[in-house]
Design a protein around this motif. Sequence first.
Motif, PDB file in Angstrom:
ATOM      1  N   LEU A 712       0.854  -1.182   0.000  1.00 16.28           N
ATOM      2  CA  LEU A 712       0.000   0.000   0.000  1.00 16.28           C
ATOM      3  C   LEU A 712       0.895   1.240   0.000  1.00 16.28           C
ATOM      4  O   LEU A 712       1.789   1.343   0.837  1.00 16.28           O
ATOM      5  CB  LEU A 712      -0.880  -0.018   1.256  1.00 16.28           C
ATOM      6  CG  LEU A 712      -2.018   0.995   1.306  1.00 16.28           C
ATOM      7  CD1 LEU A 712      -3.060   0.677   0.236  1.00 16.28           C
ATOM      8  CD2 LEU A 712      -2.647   1.006   2.676  1.00 16.28           C
ATOM      9  N   PRO A 713       0.702   2.132  -0.941  1.00 14.76           N
ATOM     10  CA  PRO A 713       1.605   3.288  -0.987  1.00 14.76           C
ATOM     11  C   PRO A 713       1.556   4.105   0.310  1.00 14.76           C
ATOM     12  O   PRO A 713       0.504   4.240   0.921  1.00 14.76           O
ATOM     13  CB  PRO A 713       1.063   4.114  -2.156  1.00 14.76           C
ATOM     14  CG  PRO A 713       0.277   3.160  -2.973  1.00 14.76           C
ATOM     15  CD  PRO A 713      -0.281   2.153  -2.026  1.00 14.76           C
ATOM     16  N   GLU A 714       2.719   4.617   0.703  1.00 18.22           N
ATOM     17  CA  GLU A 714       2.768   5.525   1.856  1.00 18.22           C
ATOM     18  C   GLU A 714       2.159   6.857   1.466  1.00 18.22           C
ATOM     19  O   GLU A 714       2.187   7.231   0.295  1.00 18.22           O
ATOM     20  CB  GLU A 714       4.223   5.800   2.254  1.00 18.22           C
ATOM     21  CG  GLU A 714       4.944   4.630   2.865  1.00 18.22           C
ATOM     22  CD  GLU A 714       6.419   4.956   3.006  1.00 18.22           C
ATOM     23  OE1 GLU A 714       6.746   6.114   3.328  1.00 18.22           O
ATOM     24  OE2 GLU A 714       7.233   4.045   2.763  1.00 18.22           O
ATOM     25  N   LEU A 715       1.630   7.570   2.448  1.00 19.92           N
ATOM     26  CA  LEU A 715       1.137   8.921   2.185  1.00 19.92           C
ATOM     27  C   LEU A 715       2.308   9.870   2.376  1.00 19.92           C
ATOM     28  O   LEU A 715       2.817  10.024   3.491  1.00 19.92           O
ATOM     29  CB  LEU A 715      -0.002   9.269   3.143  1.00 19.92           C
ATOM     30  CG  LEU A 715      -1.221   8.357   3.024  1.00 19.92           C
ATOM     31  CD1 LEU A 715      -2.297   8.772   4.017  1.00 19.92           C
ATOM     32  CD2 LEU A 715      -1.796   8.374   1.611  1.00 19.92           C
ATOM     33  N   ARG A 716       2.817  10.412   1.268  1.00 20.02           N
ATOM     34  CA  ARG A 716       4.018  11.242   1.341  1.00 20.02           C
ATOM     35  C   ARG A 716       3.745  12.587   0.693  1.00 20.02           C
ATOM     36  O   ARG A 716       3.045  12.647  -0.319  1.00 20.02           O
ATOM     37  CB  ARG A 716       5.187  10.581   0.603  1.00 20.02           C
ATOM     38  CG  ARG A 716       5.613   9.250   1.181  1.00 20.02           C
ATOM     39  CD  ARG A 716       6.783   8.681   0.389  1.00 20.02           C
ATOM     40  NE  ARG A 716       6.434   8.525  -1.023  1.00 20.02           N
ATOM     41  CZ  ARG A 716       7.282   8.707  -2.029  1.00 20.02           C
ATOM     42  NH1 ARG A 716       8.536   9.060  -1.779  1.00 20.02           N
ATOM     43  NH2 ARG A 716       6.902   8.540  -3.273  1.00 20.02           N
ATOM     44  N   LEU A 717       4.289  13.612   1.259  1.00 19.77           N
ATOM     45  CA  LEU A 717       4.258  14.928   0.621  1.00 19.77           C
ATOM     46  C   LEU A 717       5.661  15.231   0.122  1.00 19.77           C
ATOM     47  O   LEU A 717       6.632  14.646   0.632  1.00 19.77           O
ATOM     48  CB  LEU A 717       3.803  15.994   1.622  1.00 19.77           C
ATOM     49  CG  LEU A 717       2.327  15.905   2.027  1.00 19.77           C
ATOM     50  CD1 LEU A 717       2.041  16.881   3.161  1.00 19.77           C
ATOM     51  CD2 LEU A 717       1.427  16.183   0.839  1.00 19.77           C
TER      52      LEU A 717
END
Length: 743
Positions: A712-717
């Motif tokens: 699951l992709p990480e939530l990254r900014l």
Amino acid sequence: MRALLTVISIFCSLFSVTDGYSKYSKPLEIMKPDSNGVYAYDMKISKKLTMAYKNDNPAKHATPVDYDYKTQTWSKREPNQLMDCFQNYSFNHISDPGDANRMEDVLVVDGLHKRVISINGDMPGAPVVVPYMSEVWIRVSNQILMDSMTIHVHGIDKHGMWYMDGVAFVQQCPIQSTNKFEYRFIADNKGTHWYHGHMQTDRGDGIAGGFIVVDQNDTSVPTLDDRKRIVPSREYFFLLQDWATKVGEEAWMQLEDKTMKWMYGYDDFTKCWEPTRTSDGGNVGGAVPISAILLNDKGWYDHDIIKSQPFNLPLERFQIKPNEDILFRIVNGGVAQELMLYVEGHPMTVVAADGDEVVPMKVDRLIVFPGERYDILIKGLATPTKKSYRIQVETVQKYFFDWKEIPIVYGFGYIEYETDGLPEDKTTPNLMHPECTQNKKCTVLNCPFQEWMAQPNFTCISYDKLENPNPEKIEAEILQATQFNGGFEEHFINMHHDSQMDQFLFQFPWGIPYYHDGDMETISTSCSQTACANNSMSDLDTTCRCFYHLEHKLNNIVQITLYNMGLGGAMGTGYAHPFHLHGHHFYVMKVGWPSYNGSGFIDQMNQDIDCPGRDVSCNGKKWRNKDWLGGALEAMNTKNPTKRDTITLPVGGYITIRFRAVNPGWWFAHCHLELHLMGGTGYAYKVGDQNQIYMPPDNFPHDCGVFKVDKLPELRLPTQKSSNIPYTFIAVCLVLIIDRIFH
Ligand SMILES: [Cu+2]
């Protein structure tokens, strides 16, 4: 006021469409270069309704038009969507001068209303004519709603610029819907060539057009008259197509689903499609039902009407004067059918094949396979007795699979004399070649078999009888008939199975091989000899779909023998395949034919290849006479072989070709029947090592391929730039402190 009108008329002319329906084909003209001397051509690829116009219409209604062959008149339908849908109005060019302009936007195609893929509103696209060795810049804008596509310019070798050759997934990523892509290369090969789509079935749905390379210093062609050369006063181009009743994708899906017999429609219980055969018993692959044979954008769907009164139909016309020398540049851009043509009452002299000059040959009939080009010279009659003479184009298929005779499908064009007072011939034409008789047989160039038993008044001349007029320009090693000491490689490829190259069904990679030199397995299925059964058809279909490719050493002489033999031939016999090589032109060194029985049917396969018979798989076979290996093939044409890029492999026979692998890069080779290529009859080939292959521009798009996500992709900014500042600040302080300590 006059100045204003001039400005308005210039403005309007910029936007008027001039390449759609017009009665007369325009003679070829060299394009104008841009201010940098580059031949830039924009191609807007979009879907268009045939038998309709859209220009000069404020509401941008596509207005369907109809043609009445009985009165030879056109009418336009009521465009207002709230009014009667069958209300028709006649065109009247006098009371409404805009009607001429509207007609210019109409593509006739087969006379029915349907969507085709057009190039700048044309199908086929307008011929592009450029000087030899000029820089060409084709700027493609893909405006098709759903589909990706590419453009391949067929016949230009694009030396070093393999990535400008246009084969989707071998040389570039497909041009996605709405995307743009530009091709830029040198027009490095003179003569009649063509451009076409190279993504799935896009060619058969309309992406095709002429690409002509002219030597501006010498526009002459050879003649039969003791090699005297003449400059034709007009050159015309025509592209032939076996226009199918179905769009390419549906035909392909029906082949995949094995539901071909419902090619005429799943709900039409009156008609069943079946495979067809030529008169030697060989099959013709993918010969889907034909709506019309097109000569440029014109043919007719009603086969009875076109046979009985072609003169009343809106077909292509070429203007000619008495005694005028006309050059026809001809391409078969079709999907499956070889087509035979002749010009009524006018002898044809063949002067070039695939763009390359040949020793002029007078022929009565000419067969052109998909992908091939021929240039023919016609001389206007001194005293024509009628206004128009027929250009007759017809299918060569003879039987259905159950040996019932198949109806021939026809297409026609006309040469029309610009002489006043000549009568128009309105008699039903005799299409059965009455001028070919037992006493005066007609010669037919390029039959797919050696003799045409079903047409006893035809004499076949096979394409290897064409001669190269400049043999002194051929390298000595190409013509060498003794064994080579290095610098030579020999390949054998069996194209006998239904869409196989040897036992492999070619599968396109899903990324660009050049960018995956060390990790090809991530973008393709590799071909493993052991995984592929040699003689089981069921295994062939399922396990052997792979990225089949050859590697040639840069600057080697490459000899390839393509043969068409053994077990597994489609419908028991096999197909005659028009084989096309990208990136190099080859010399036709030898053609081996099968033997035929007294009825002209293929009896025994050619014995030169070590293939025991039609009941055994003959993949991996070589010369029966081992002394022929290594370059010492007997009875090659070591005198004057012609240079080609597309040539037909006879059923039960073979062809041997040679070329020097001078063009480093990733290239493609394949059968030019559309459904065969779709099915797997092709191979990619790499010339040179990775470090010998020229790199594409740094911004060349190569991001097609595989995206996998293993979690699951990480939530990254995005990282904040300012967050770097404290580290920089600390580093600077440390440097200052250390500096202070040591002073
Ligand atoms: Cu084929």
